[in-house]
Structure formats: C-alpha cells, structure tokens
Design an enzyme around this catalytic site. Structure first.
Site, PDB file in Angstrom:
ATOM      1  N   ASP A  18       0.829  -1.213   0.000  1.00  0.00           N
ATOM      2  CA  ASP A  18       0.000   0.000   0.000  1.00  0.00           C
ATOM      3  C   ASP A  18       0.862   1.261   0.000  1.00  0.00           C
ATOM      4  O   ASP A  18       1.969   1.258   0.542  1.00  0.00           O
ATOM      5  CB  ASP A  18      -0.923  -0.021   1.236  1.00  0.00           C
ATOM      6  CG  ASP A  18      -2.065   0.969   1.100  1.00  0.00           C
ATOM      7  OD1 ASP A  18      -2.420   1.322  -0.049  1.00  0.00           O
ATOM      8  OD2 ASP A  18      -2.609   1.392   2.133  1.00  0.00           O
ATOM      9  N   GLY A  19       0.326   2.314  -0.589  1.00  0.00           N
ATOM     10  CA  GLY A  19       0.993   3.612  -0.537  1.00  0.00           C
ATOM     11  C   GLY A  19       1.548   4.101  -1.868  1.00  0.00           C
ATOM     12  O   GLY A  19       2.209   5.140  -1.918  1.00  0.00           O
ATOM     13  N   GLU A  65     -12.296  -4.799  -4.200  1.00  0.00           N
ATOM     14  CA  GLU A  65     -12.849  -3.446  -4.015  1.00  0.00           C
ATOM     15  C   GLU A  65     -12.159  -2.412  -4.910  1.00  0.00           C
ATOM     16  O   GLU A  65     -12.707  -1.327  -5.142  1.00  0.00           O
ATOM     17  CB  GLU A  65     -12.709  -3.007  -2.541  1.00  0.00           C
ATOM     18  CG  GLU A  65     -13.625  -3.748  -1.565  1.00  0.00           C
ATOM     19  CD  GLU A  65     -13.192  -5.186  -1.291  1.00  0.00           C
ATOM     20  OE1 GLU A  65     -11.976  -5.470  -1.317  1.00  0.00           O
ATOM     21  OE2 GLU A  65     -14.081  -6.047  -1.092  1.00  0.00           O
ATOM     22  N   ASN A  66     -10.956  -2.722  -5.395  1.00  0.00           N
ATOM     23  CA  ASN A  66     -10.199  -1.736  -6.187  1.00  0.00           C
ATOM     24  C   ASN A  66     -10.831  -1.424  -7.549  1.00  0.00           C
ATOM     25  O   ASN A  66     -10.497  -0.419  -8.176  1.00  0.00           O
ATOM     26  CB  ASN A  66      -8.741  -2.182  -6.374  1.00  0.00           C
ATOM     27  CG  ASN A  66      -7.903  -2.103  -5.110  1.00  0.00           C
ATOM     28  OD1 ASN A  66      -6.980  -2.889  -4.894  1.00  0.00           O
ATOM     29  ND2 ASN A  66      -8.197  -1.150  -4.243  1.00  0.00           N
ATOM     30  N   ARG A  69     -12.165   2.132  -8.173  1.00  0.00           N
ATOM     31  CA  ARG A  69     -11.294   3.301  -8.390  1.00  0.00           C
ATOM     32  C   ARG A  69     -11.563   3.904  -9.768  1.00  0.00           C
ATOM     33  O   ARG A  69     -12.179   3.258 -10.618  1.00  0.00           O
ATOM     34  CB  ARG A  69      -9.828   2.863  -8.291  1.00  0.00           C
ATOM     35  CG  ARG A  69      -9.471   2.464  -6.885  1.00  0.00           C
ATOM     36  CD  ARG A  69      -7.992   2.286  -6.729  1.00  0.00           C
ATOM     37  NE  ARG A  69      -7.695   1.977  -5.344  1.00  0.00           N
ATOM     38  CZ  ARG A  69      -6.496   2.048  -4.816  1.00  0.00           C
ATOM     39  NH1 ARG A  69      -5.467   2.407  -5.555  1.00  0.00           N
ATOM     40  NH2 ARG A  69      -6.314   1.754  -3.545  1.00  0.00           N
ATOM     41  N   SER A 192      -7.913  -4.957   5.177  1.00  0.00           N
ATOM     42  CA  SER A 192      -8.520  -4.644   3.869  1.00  0.00           C
ATOM     43  C   SER A 192      -8.918  -5.886   3.067  1.00  0.00           C
ATOM     44  O   SER A 192      -8.664  -5.959   1.854  1.00  0.00           O
ATOM     45  CB  SER A 192      -7.591  -3.740   3.037  1.00  0.00           C
ATOM     46  OG  SER A 192      -7.364  -2.512   3.708  1.00  0.00           O
TER      47      SER A 192
HETATM   48  C1  IPE Z   1      -5.291  -2.800  -0.170  1.00  0.00           C
HETATM   49  O1  IPE Z   1      -5.000  -1.469  -0.339  1.00  0.00           O
HETATM   50  C2  IPE Z   1      -5.298  -3.508  -1.498  1.00  0.00           C
HETATM   51  C3  IPE Z   1      -4.000  -3.639  -2.149  1.00  0.00           C
HETATM   52  C4  IPE Z   1      -2.831  -3.286  -1.667  1.00  0.00           C
HETATM   53  C5  IPE Z   1      -4.037  -4.259  -3.447  1.00  0.00           C
HETATM   54  P1  IPE Z   1      -6.159  -0.368  -0.442  1.00  0.00           P
HETATM   55  O2  IPE Z   1      -5.481   0.935  -0.590  1.00  0.00           O
HETATM   56  O3  IPE Z   1      -7.145  -0.744  -1.488  1.00  0.00           O
HETATM   57  O4  IPE Z   1      -6.849  -0.494   0.991  1.00  0.00           O
HETATM   58  P2  IPE Z   1      -7.786   0.532   1.775  1.00  0.00           P
HETATM   59  O5  IPE Z   1      -8.834   0.988   0.812  1.00  0.00           O
HETATM   60  O6  IPE Z   1      -6.915   1.670   2.215  1.00  0.00           O
HETATM   61  O7  IPE Z   1      -8.315  -0.237   2.939  1.00  0.00           O
HETATM   62  C1  IPE Z   2      -1.641   0.139  -3.265  1.00  0.00           C
HETATM   63  O1  IPE Z   2      -1.390   1.505  -3.323  1.00  0.00           O
HETATM   64  C2  IPE Z   2      -1.803  -0.489  -4.622  1.00  0.00           C
HETATM   65  C3  IPE Z   2      -3.185  -0.867  -4.952  1.00  0.00           C
HETATM   66  C4  IPE Z   2      -4.210  -0.801  -4.162  1.00  0.00           C
HETATM   67  C5  IPE Z   2      -3.409  -1.369  -6.288  1.00  0.00           C
HETATM   68  P1  IPE Z   2      -2.567   2.545  -3.328  1.00  0.00           P
HETATM   69  O2  IPE Z   2      -2.945   2.833  -4.741  1.00  0.00           O
HETATM   70  O3  IPE Z   2      -3.693   2.103  -2.476  1.00  0.00           O
HETATM   71  O4  IPE Z   2      -1.841   3.801  -2.715  1.00  0.00           O
HETATM   72  P2  IPE Z   2      -2.449   4.815  -1.665  1.00  0.00           P
HETATM   73  O5  IPE Z   2      -2.904   4.025  -0.488  1.00  0.00           O
HETATM   74  O6  IPE Z   2      -3.580   5.509  -2.348  1.00  0.00           O
HETATM   75  O7  IPE Z   2      -1.305   5.716  -1.372  1.00  0.00           O
HETATM   76 MG    MG Z   3      -4.128   2.380  -0.500  1.00  0.00          MG
END
Ligand code: IPE
Ligand code: IPE
Ligand code: MG
Length: 242
Positions: A18-19, A65-66, A69, A192
């Site tokens: 994440d991040g 859930e992604n 986006r 998550s």
């Molecule tokens: C969790 O990260 C999913 C992945 C790293 C693929 P998210 O960024 O989607 O999680 P939430 O929404 O902050 O819980």
């Molecule tokens: C994790 O990074 C990767 C995926 C969920 C695909 P994020 O895209 O969630 O990055 P932040 O949390 O918005 O920084």
């Molecule tokens: Mg994230």
C-alpha cells in the site's frame, strides 16, 4: 543490518503493498506513476526472499474493491500486470520462481487471463519460491468460493459435515502453509479483506514506509521484528518450544 541464518525465517510472507498513490502524489505526479514504481521493486524482493529461504511470498496487487477506483487507474493497473508478466517472467522463471495467481481471474480482460495461465504453466515445476499474486482477490470472496467448491466436490454431503480442514482445501491457497508474517506498508493498520482465513495466526507488521520505498533494508527490519516474536498459538509461554 544482517539477517543471519540463525534467525527464524517465515515460510510464508504476505504483503499488502500500500501507498503507491501517496508516494506519487507527494511528488506531484499522477498516482499511476506510483504503481509503476511500486511494480519495479518486486523482482528484487522476490529474489531476496528466495535467497533467505522464504518458500511463499503472497503480494496483494488488486482487491475486489479496487474496481471502484477511477477507470484510468484501474486500466493502468491491468496494463502493468500484463507488462510485468511479459517482461519479468523470464528472469523469475530462470531464478526458480513458481508463479501463481489467487483471486477471481475470470474477472480480468481475456488477454491478461491468457498470460496469467501461461505464466503459471511455464513455472509450475519451479521450486525456489512460490510468488503468489493476489489479484481481484478478497478474503470474503475466497471463503465463499471455497464453500461452493466444497459442495460441488461433495454433492452427497450436507453442509453440517463441512470441516475447517476441508474448507482450507478449497481456498485459493490450498496446499500452501498459512501466513507467518503479514506486512502492510503505507501506514494503515488494517487487513482490507486480504487473507482473512489464512492470516488467522500471522504476525502483523505495519510500517509507515510507502510501497515504492520498501526496499531490502525494510524487508530485513520486518524479518528481524518477526524473529523476535513469540508465537503462542493459544498456548502459554512455557509450552512453546522457541
Ligand atoms: C489494499 O490497499 C489492497 C491492495 C494493496 C491491493 P487499499 O489501498 O485498497 O486499501 P484501503 O482501501 O486503504 O483499505
Ligand atoms: C496500493 O497503493 C496499490 C493498490 C491498491 C493497487 P494505493 O494505490 O492504495 O496507494 P495509496 O494508499 O492511495 O497511497
Ligand atoms: Mg491504498
């Protein structure tokens, strides 16, 4: 900071990567640049884990859930996945990496599905480490599909006869050991909807470091933290053979 051979090395590490978005936004770049940068570090991480004796590395790449986006971000992530399979698979295969995807692959574009299946087939006999990519994955989805799979395999049985061991055999991780160490980068302290069942007794390691900056030094910090823990699995300390 050396990780010596007498350290307890987890058999199965799972990472919530994440991040990426925040990493890019901090640099006034589009979030998608963060995803590209995040993907770049994966190869070295897999190789390092294999060298250390980790047998399974499961990476959360895309959650159920992604999909919600913005469309351009979702399509960039799909594109990166295809590119990754195209560019890195040869080198990973040569390094003895077995590749496996868990998640509802049927939800992906056909081209990606074909590449996933080809990469799994191409590396199926490799043994150095299994790289598991959780894509279109949700822990709740996994449990429900496992129950359905069990019922399909055992039409003569009633759900009251379903055991934990049987359910585990129908999870997407069937045959793999449960997670020993669950790492989440990016500062959030939540699961998550990742490996809900398989992480039942995982040691949790949360770090503020954003995924594109999680390098081998950060991995070693997580491993050192893990090696210092006492896993009790419900027992009392005196019963645990450390
Ligand atoms: C969790 O990260 C999913 C992945 C790293 C693929 P998210 O960024 O989607 O999680 P939430 O929404 O902050 O819980
Ligand atoms: C994790 O990074 C990767 C995926 C969920 C695909 P994020 O895209 O969630 O990055 P932040 O949390 O918005 O920084
Ligand atoms: Mg994230």
């Amino acid at each position: 900071m050396p990780v010596d051979s007498f350290f307890t090395i987890p058999q199965h590490i799972a990472i919530i990567m994440d991040g990426n978005g925040r990493w890019a936004q901090k640099r006034h770049m589009p979030r998608t640049v963060g995803h590209a940068k995040g993907a770049m570090g994966v190869k070295a991480l897999v190789e390092q884990c294999a060298t250390l004796g980790v047998k399974y590395l499961t990476l959360f790449a895309f959650s159920t859930e992604n999909w919600r986006r913005p469309e351009d971000e979702v399509s960039t992530l799909m594109g990166l996945f295809v590119q990754y399979l195209e560019k890195e698979m040869g080198a990973l295969a040569t390094a003895g990496v077995r590749f496996k995807v868990i998640g509802d692959v049927a939800g992906f574009p056909p081209e990606l599905q074909t590449r996933i299946h080809a990469a799994e087939k191409f590396t199926e006999h490799n043994q150095a480490i299994t790289l598991v990519v959780a894509a279109n994955y949700g822990g709740q989805w996994d449990i429900v599909q496992a129950v359905k799979g069990w019922q399909m395999a055992n039409p003569e049985l009633n759900v009251n006869q379903l055991t934990q061991a049987q359910l585990a055999q129908h999870l997407s991780t069937a045959g793999m050991p449960d997670v020993d160490l669950l790492i989440r980068t990016g500062g959030e302290q939540r699961i998550s909807n990742f490996l809900l069942w398989q992480a039942a007794y995982a040691e949790l390691y949360f770090t503020e470091v954003l995924w594109p900056e999680f390098d081998l030094i950060e991995l070693k910090k997580a491993l050192i933290s893990y090696a210092r823990r006492m896993r009790r699995f419900g027992l009392i300390a005196e019963q645990v053979d450390k």
